[in-house]
Design a protein around this motif. Sequence first.
Motif, PDB file in Angstrom:
ATOM      1  N   ASP A 240       0.852  -1.189   0.000  1.00 42.86           N
ATOM      2  CA  ASP A 240       0.000   0.000   0.000  1.00 42.86           C
ATOM      3  C   ASP A 240       0.888   1.238   0.000  1.00 42.86           C
ATOM      4  O   ASP A 240       1.157   1.835  -1.048  1.00 42.86           O
ATOM      5  CB  ASP A 240      -0.941  -0.021   1.195  1.00 42.86           C
ATOM      6  CG  ASP A 240      -1.945   1.119   1.194  1.00 42.86           C
ATOM      7  OD1 ASP A 240      -1.851   1.998   0.309  1.00 42.86           O
ATOM      8  OD2 ASP A 240      -2.825   1.156   2.073  1.00 42.86           O
ATOM      9  N   VAL A 260      -2.332  -2.305  -3.571  1.00 42.23           N
ATOM     10  CA  VAL A 260      -3.365  -1.353  -3.162  1.00 42.23           C
ATOM     11  C   VAL A 260      -3.035   0.005  -3.782  1.00 42.23           C
ATOM     12  O   VAL A 260      -1.997   0.598  -3.496  1.00 42.23           O
ATOM     13  CB  VAL A 260      -3.454  -1.251  -1.634  1.00 42.23           C
ATOM     14  CG1 VAL A 260      -4.511  -0.225  -1.231  1.00 42.23           C
ATOM     15  CG2 VAL A 260      -3.776  -2.619  -1.038  1.00 42.23           C
ATOM     16  N   SER A 286      -8.321   1.849  -3.830  1.00 42.96           N
ATOM     17  CA  SER A 286      -8.592   2.249  -2.452  1.00 42.96           C
ATOM     18  C   SER A 286      -8.858   3.747  -2.359  1.00 42.96           C
ATOM     19  O   SER A 286      -8.279   4.552  -3.088  1.00 42.96           O
ATOM     20  CB  SER A 286      -7.394   1.873  -1.570  1.00 42.96           C
ATOM     21  OG  SER A 286      -7.633   2.166  -0.220  1.00 42.96           O
ATOM     22  N   GLY A 313     -12.015  -0.481  -2.164  1.00 46.39           N
ATOM     23  CA  GLY A 313     -12.032   0.025  -0.789  1.00 46.39           C
ATOM     24  C   GLY A 313     -12.590   1.422  -0.693  1.00 46.39           C
ATOM     25  O   GLY A 313     -11.854   2.360  -0.366  1.00 46.39           O
TER      26      GLY A 313
END
Length: 349
Positions: A240, A260, A286, A313
């Motif tokens: 991420d 991510v 996300s 997300g």
Amino acid sequence: MREAASAFIFRLHQKIVFSQGERTVLCMTSPQISFRPYRRTFTNALRTSRGAWSVREGFLLRVEAAGRIGYGEVAPIPEFGSETVEAARSFLQSLAADPSQPVPEALPCCAFALSRALPTKESVMREYAVAGLLPAGEEAVAVAAEKTGLGYRTLKWKVGVEAPENEQAILEKICQTLPEGVELRLDANGAWTEAVLGDWLDFLQAFRGRIEFIEQPLPVGMERRMAACSDGSGIALALDESMNGPEATKWLDEWTGPLVIKPLLMGDCQSLLDRLQPVASRVVLSSVFETGVGLDNALCLADALQGMNHAIGFDTINFSDNLSGRKSSAFLRASERLQLDPEELWKRL
């Protein structure tokens, strides 16, 4: 991973072709760019391993050129490597006065917003499963039951906030109540040590069927150790924060697990799309807790990203205002997206 946006010199000077007698005339017209700041208060402060987040600040952009009007959103998170809110504000003030200037590489949020405000092409609108966001701590148990009752099949839980033994006890309670087929994402935001990660991976062996992946358990710079831990445990680890770090391009090519991606932090949209397409099956889009304008910007990128199938997300509407443009739901359907009106959100500021 972020791209310089010097190409905007071309994009922001719209070409207009028209006939004048037997001649074809090509001229350039500068757009009109304006922006409005927003300051949003979370209904409940978001607790993460970095601390509590209570206020979200950013900007909506309005770009008008050649008879077209479009909207973008600048939503910085400096902790993820983007510009600050003040740096974005300073540049947007300058850009409104002189739209011909390029966007510096150090301002990826501004670059993304401008590239989405007046896109050169659009893709077919798709529908998406949404990962439900759970609060940190014991409250997650009740919220998980509520979310699954509403149809969520993937849940994301912020960890690294309390002691590992406390969070493991809470996770056990969550797993005991989850319906069959519901999966969990654990998001540590790079807060764990290698020892804590090892302890978690041992603990999670009993729940492997429930864990989709763990997001960024170790800090940026420890990617190879995360890869080794994932291989040794059989539990997927996702990058991420590393996707906004100094070696992001390298890990986009080399990482074999989930990626991510927070598109609003990652520069020019078309360049980002070109980079993500070869790894689309591993991309997990996300949120950065944006308004409905930023949501629409991000989903337009997703529409063009063929092969991306992970739940997105974007269960991030925990604000005390009406700027999210949607209600919390387990699916983002095309009919709901068609009702999202960026102009109406602009007028609310």
